[in-house]
Design an enzyme around this catalytic site. Structure first.
Site, PDB file in Angstrom:
ATOM      1  CE1 TYR A   1      -3.842   2.263   0.358  1.00 39.82           C
ATOM      2  CE2 TYR A   1      -2.680   3.200   2.243  1.00 39.82           C
ATOM      3  CZ  TYR A   1      -3.709   3.259   1.309  1.00 39.82           C
ATOM      4  OH  TYR A   1      -4.592   4.312   1.335  1.00 39.82           O
TER       5      TYR A   1
ATOM      6  CE  LYS B   1      -3.540   5.500  -1.653  1.00 36.52           C
ATOM      7  NZ  LYS B   1      -4.504   6.243  -2.497  1.00 36.52           N
TER       8      LYS B   1
END
Length: 238
Positions: A156, A160
């Site tokens: 994740y 990002k």
């Protein structure tokens, strides 16, 4: 009294729930015409029904945000319907959390596709129009995870951090065309994102939508580069 986004035209991805739905509600309430993109037609129709009298300013569109063809189709249809696109909110996101040695390859691929590839594709689809008009604003809904790492968040965070690099590079590239690019980075939000129950003090989707509105409605001479949001943690839980 006219809304702060009166007659602006926006595309919002990941529009059917959570932060995306909150952004749709806020933009529509402020007078914008919003094309909301998501995978679930039922969820989009439920959102439209909940908008009440403002539903006429919302256009639901079922699409796979990771498809370049879908992005081009939605942009083309929006231009045919409204004649312009003022704002693109790249909001769609997904999270899977596990140690690197346990994270399934499919989970990694999905995060890279939805969190990073999709914003690239939708930005790429809308940029020719915005560059020709020399007006437009692309808003990336990133995360505090795009600025700091945490255990079990490698995939994740990587997606990002990549999104932050995309936003920063794009901001430099479109400067000659007087376009704006903003990355909004919320901390924990009460959306059950990633299957983890949120803490009581976590940000609400409406908090993020309020910030996105402030960014989108800022005077054209103002560029918000990166906005980092965190919840105020009660003293007894710090």
């Amino acid at each position: 009294m006219a809304g702060r986004l009166q007659d602006k035209v926006a595309i919002v991805t990941g529009a059917s729930r959570g932060i995306g739905a909150a952004i749709v509600r806020t933009f529509v309430a402020e007078g914008a015409q919003v094309v909301g993109v998501a995978r679930s037609g039922d969820a989009l129709e439920a959102l439209r029904a909940a908008l009440g009298e403002a539903a006429s300013r919302f256009v639901p569109r079922v699409a796979d945000v990771t498809s370049a063809a879908a992005a081009r189709d939605v942009v083309r249809e929006t231009l045919e319907r409204f004649g312009r696109i003022d704002i693109l909110v790249n909001n769609a996101g997904v999270g899977h959390f596990a140690p690197v040695h346990e994270l399934p390859e499919a989970a990694w691929d999905e995060m890279m596709a939805v969190n990073l590839k999709a914003p690239f594709l939708w930005s790429q689809a809308v940029l020719p129009h915005m560059m020709e008009r020399r007006d437009g604003h692309i808003i990336m809904i990133s995360s505090v995870a795009g600025t700091t790492t945490f255990v079990n968040g490698a995939g994740y965070c990587a997606s990002k951090w990549g999104l932050m690099a995309l936003a920063d590079t794009l901001r430099q590239e479109v400067r000659p065309y007087e376009l704006r690019v903003t990355a909004v980075c919320p901390g924990s939000v009460q959306t059950h994102f990633g299957g983890t129950p949120p803490r009581d003090y976590a940000l609400r989707p409406e908090d993020v939508a309020h910030t996105v509105l402030e960014v989108a409605a800022a005077p054209r001479r103002v560029i918000y580069g990166t906005v980092i949001m965190r919840p105020l943690v009660p003293a007894d839980q710090q």
